[in-house]
Design an enzyme around this catalytic site. Structure first.
Site, PDB file in Angstrom:
ATOM      1  N   TRP A   1       0.752  -1.285  -0.019  1.00 47.02           N
ATOM      2  CA  TRP A   1      -0.064   0.093   0.079  1.00 47.02           C
ATOM      3  C   TRP A   1       0.817   1.310   0.111  1.00 47.02           C
ATOM      4  O   TRP A   1       1.778   1.201   0.683  1.00 47.02           O
ATOM      5  CB  TRP A   1      -0.863   0.065   1.254  1.00 47.02           C
ATOM      6  CG  TRP A   1      -1.636   1.381   1.487  1.00 47.02           C
ATOM      7  CD1 TRP A   1      -1.006   2.273   2.406  1.00 47.02           C
ATOM      8  CD2 TRP A   1      -2.877   1.726   1.278  1.00 47.02           C
ATOM      9  NE1 TRP A   1      -1.889   3.322   2.419  1.00 47.02           N
ATOM     10  CE2 TRP A   1      -3.217   2.811   1.848  1.00 47.02           C
ATOM     11  CE3 TRP A   1      -4.051   1.183   0.459  1.00 47.02           C
ATOM     12  CZ2 TRP A   1      -4.188   3.566   1.616  1.00 47.02           C
ATOM     13  CZ3 TRP A   1      -5.113   1.745   0.508  1.00 47.02           C
ATOM     14  CH2 TRP A   1      -5.131   2.923   0.841  1.00 47.02           C
TER      15      TRP A   1
ATOM     16  N   ASP B   1       0.078   9.002   1.239  1.00 40.57           N
ATOM     17  CA  ASP B   1       0.456  10.288   1.296  1.00 40.57           C
ATOM     18  C   ASP B   1       2.023  10.417   0.517  1.00 40.57           C
ATOM     19  O   ASP B   1       3.035   9.640   1.256  1.00 40.57           O
ATOM     20  CB  ASP B   1       0.446  11.133   2.459  1.00 40.57           C
ATOM     21  CG  ASP B   1      -0.834  11.079   3.000  1.00 40.57           C
ATOM     22  OD1 ASP B   1      -1.629  10.430   2.782  1.00 40.57           O
ATOM     23  OD2 ASP B   1      -0.695  11.643   4.419  1.00 40.57           O
TER      24      ASP B   1
ATOM     25  N   GLN C   1       3.746   7.395   2.443  1.00 40.68           N
ATOM     26  CA  GLN C   1       3.201   6.255   3.605  1.00 40.68           C
ATOM     27  C   GLN C   1       3.064   5.295   2.843  1.00 40.68           C
ATOM     28  O   GLN C   1       2.549   4.906   1.798  1.00 40.68           O
ATOM     29  CB  GLN C   1       1.912   6.901   3.977  1.00 40.68           C
ATOM     30  CG  GLN C   1       1.800   8.271   4.769  1.00 40.68           C
ATOM     31  CD  GLN C   1       2.191   7.968   6.070  1.00 40.68           C
ATOM     32  OE1 GLN C   1       1.585   7.526   6.971  1.00 40.68           O
ATOM     33  NE2 GLN C   1       3.537   8.312   6.474  1.00 40.68           N
TER      34      GLN C   1
ATOM     35  N   SER D   1       2.459  10.933   8.464  1.00 39.57           N
ATOM     36  CA  SER D   1       2.898  11.821   7.242  1.00 39.57           C
ATOM     37  C   SER D   1       3.801  12.943   8.068  1.00 39.57           C
ATOM     38  O   SER D   1       3.545  13.181   9.165  1.00 39.57           O
ATOM     39  CB  SER D   1       1.671  12.506   6.646  1.00 39.57           C
ATOM     40  OG  SER D   1       1.530  11.670   5.596  1.00 39.57           O
TER      41      SER D   1
ATOM     42  N   ASP E   1       0.839  15.560  11.115  1.00 41.12           N
ATOM     43  CA  ASP E   1       1.536  15.935   9.678  1.00 41.12           C
ATOM     44  C   ASP E   1       2.097  17.341   9.740  1.00 41.12           C
ATOM     45  O   ASP E   1       1.853  17.962   9.076  1.00 41.12           O
ATOM     46  CB  ASP E   1       0.272  16.149   8.553  1.00 41.12           C
ATOM     47  CG  ASP E   1      -0.594  14.935   8.568  1.00 41.12           C
ATOM     48  OD1 ASP E   1      -0.121  13.711   9.080  1.00 41.12           O
ATOM     49  OD2 ASP E   1      -1.813  14.771   8.085  1.00 41.12           O
TER      50      ASP E   1
ATOM     51  N   GLU F   1      -5.823  17.927   7.001  1.00 43.56           N
ATOM     52  CA  GLU F   1      -4.487  17.163   7.002  1.00 43.56           C
ATOM     53  C   GLU F   1      -3.347  17.679   6.179  1.00 43.56           C
ATOM     54  O   GLU F   1      -3.538  18.456   5.215  1.00 43.56           O
ATOM     55  CB  GLU F   1      -4.828  15.740   6.497  1.00 43.56           C
ATOM     56  CG  GLU F   1      -5.854  15.008   7.467  1.00 43.56           C
ATOM     57  CD  GLU F   1      -6.137  13.420   7.020  1.00 43.56           C
ATOM     58  OE1 GLU F   1      -6.037  12.495   8.011  1.00 43.56           O
ATOM     59  OE2 GLU F   1      -6.567  13.324   5.918  1.00 43.56           O
TER      60      GLU F   1
END
Ligand code: FRU
Length: 473
Positions: free
Chosen positions: A16, A19, A35, A81, A144, A204
């Protein structure tokens, strides 16, 4: 099922990706982190930072995982993040640490230092460098970190949502990246405001940078209801004394599949951005394929003469161009079909709409239109949209039509479209982008058609290129 993995857009080697994190230009190389869940094509709280590198912005190679959760650390539940800064020559990542047992919304700020190659990372012994939100604010999110250097120290934004208000970004200051002092709310916006764009309950992945004679603040809009992650927005305005005065706010991208842009200034003084383009199909389709998530192509951000955000594909993408077909300029009526077909293409069309009601550029079309994806500029509505309701015969693929206002005010329509198997990126007139994921099933869903609807238009230029893949991906 046909291979949907993009050939030059960065995706995870397996598993997977969400960000983009901490893009940085160092010693002539661009580093992109992201990520990453290496264990499977599904989001997991226990995120790692994946790492890809390129010397030309277009040909990327994966490097080993940068870092992941430390079993006994404040990031034992995940390295979320953040960003990377150059601390007197030391690449330093500042990111959200999720403790294994903590509730979402209560992340800490952690720090890790990299070696010269940004391959070996050492976590700071004093982690977390910020244990949580400031006292006295009731928040739905706190994560973040985005850090930059000022003449007299470091500034940091943290994305947040204030209960009863909406999205917010908080400001901190530090002299050493370790001790942080809270300085207040830089900007917040009510979740009750619907126009010109709804900006949600939390923000975010904040990004703040000067552009031309303005500042730009990009945030990603989080909703309290699933799907929580909605779309990024860009505020253009003036940031002074820790407060952002917005003059303009709009979506960063008008497609359905673009989120969490991360930006950086490169050695040429440009502001570059990448975003996450998620899968637009049921999870079992991703599980079958073993990977999920793509980063957009690099985008160059500018300030338009109207004081809004300009977005164009990085010129370096031209290095991927292979065979080119140039179609003849002239009246477009009703359609123009290039001989070039493919699932990895760049298209550039400049069209004067004339009396046409709409201009359409169709890609990944099967011979009788059984599958097709259409980009349409609608003159009456001054709107550019992408329709993927017929992109795929696979019922697990999402459909719908999405777009935004593109008022040409008498100008030509200028389209640049990048098709890379399951991702389509549309760039229009240097200021509007549409990012979408599509999953055609047929091997012959490779056709291209440019057409005028309900009148005559004039093609000023129309080029189609086959694109090369990025060999390291
Ligand atoms: C955005 C986001 C961030 C968070 C990360 C976790 O997509 O929710 O706010 O840090 O993903 O993977």
């Amino acid at each position: 099922m046909r291979e949907h993995r993009p050939s030059f857009h960065v995706s995870a080697p397996s598993g997977w990706l969400n960000d983009p994190n901490g893009p940085i230009h160092r010693d002539g190389r661009y580093h992109l982190f992201f990520q990453h869940n290496p264990l499977g094509p599904v989001w997991a709280a226990s995120a790692h930072w994946g790492h890809a590198v390129s010397s030309d912005l277009v040909r990327w190679t994966h490097l080993p995982l940068a870092f992941g959760p430390s079993p006994d650390g404040p990031d034992s539940g995940g390295c979320w993040s953040g960003c990377i800064v150059d601390d007197d020559g030391v690449p330093t990542a500042i990111y959200s640490g999720l403790a294994r047992m903590s509730a979402f919304g209560a992340e800490t700020v952690c720090l890790a230092r990299g070696d010269d190659e940004l391959v070996v990372w050492r976590k700071e012994a004093r982690n977390p460098v910020l244990p949580g939100p400031p006292a006295g604010l009731e928040l739905v999110a706190f994560r973040d970190p985005f850090v930059w250097r000022e003449v007299d120290g470091w500034s940091m934004l943290v994305g947040a949502g204030i209960v009863g208000v909406g999205g917010a970004v908080l400001l901190y200051r530090s002299s050493d990246l370790l001790d942080w002092r809270y300085e207040g709310v830089v900007l917040s916006r009510s979740a009750e405001l619907e126009t010109p764009v709804w900006t949600g309950y939390a923000w975010e992945c904040p990004q703040l940078f000067p552009l031309g004679d303005r500042h730009v603040l990009i945030v990603s809009v989080w909703d309290a209801e699933p799907p929580n992650t909605r779309y990024p927005v860009a505020f253009v305005g003036d940031c002074r004394a820790g407060r952002f005065e917005p003059e303009h706010v709009a979506r960063f991208d008008h497609g359905a599949d673009c989120y969490a842009p991360a930006t950086m200034a490169d050695a040429h003084g440009r502001r570059l951005a990448w975003a996450w383009s998620w899968e637009a199909r049921d999870e079992d389709a991703a599980l079958e394929q073993g990977w999920a998530g793509v980063l957009t192509a690099p985008r160059v951000l500018t300030l338009t003469t109207a004081g809004t955000l300009g977005i164009a594909p990085a010129p370096e993408l031209a290095a991927l161009r292979g065979e080119r077909e140039t179609l003849e300029a002239g009246p477009l009526g009703p359609e123009l079909v290039p001989q070039t077909r493919g699932d990895v293409l760049e298209l550039a069309a400049v069209v004067a709409p004339g009396s046409a009601r709409a201009i359409r550029l169709t890609v990944r079309a099967a011979p009788a239109g059984e599958e097709q994806t259409t980009v349409e500029w609608d003159g009456a509505a001054s709107r550019l949209s992408i329709d993927r309701s017929r992109s795929s015969l696979d019922p697990r693929a999402r459909g719908g039509s999405h777009g935004g206002v593109l008022d040409l005010a008498g100008d030509d329509l200028e389209l640049r479209v990048f098709v890379d198997r399951s991702i389509v990126e549309v760039y229009a007139n240097g200021r509007l982008t549409l990012t979408e994921r599509i999953y055609p099933t047929r091997a012959d869903s490779t056709g291209v058609v440019l057409s005028a609807v309900g009148g005559d238009a004039l093609v000023r230029s129309f080029d189609v290129w086959e694109l090369r893949s990025s060999p390291g991906l």
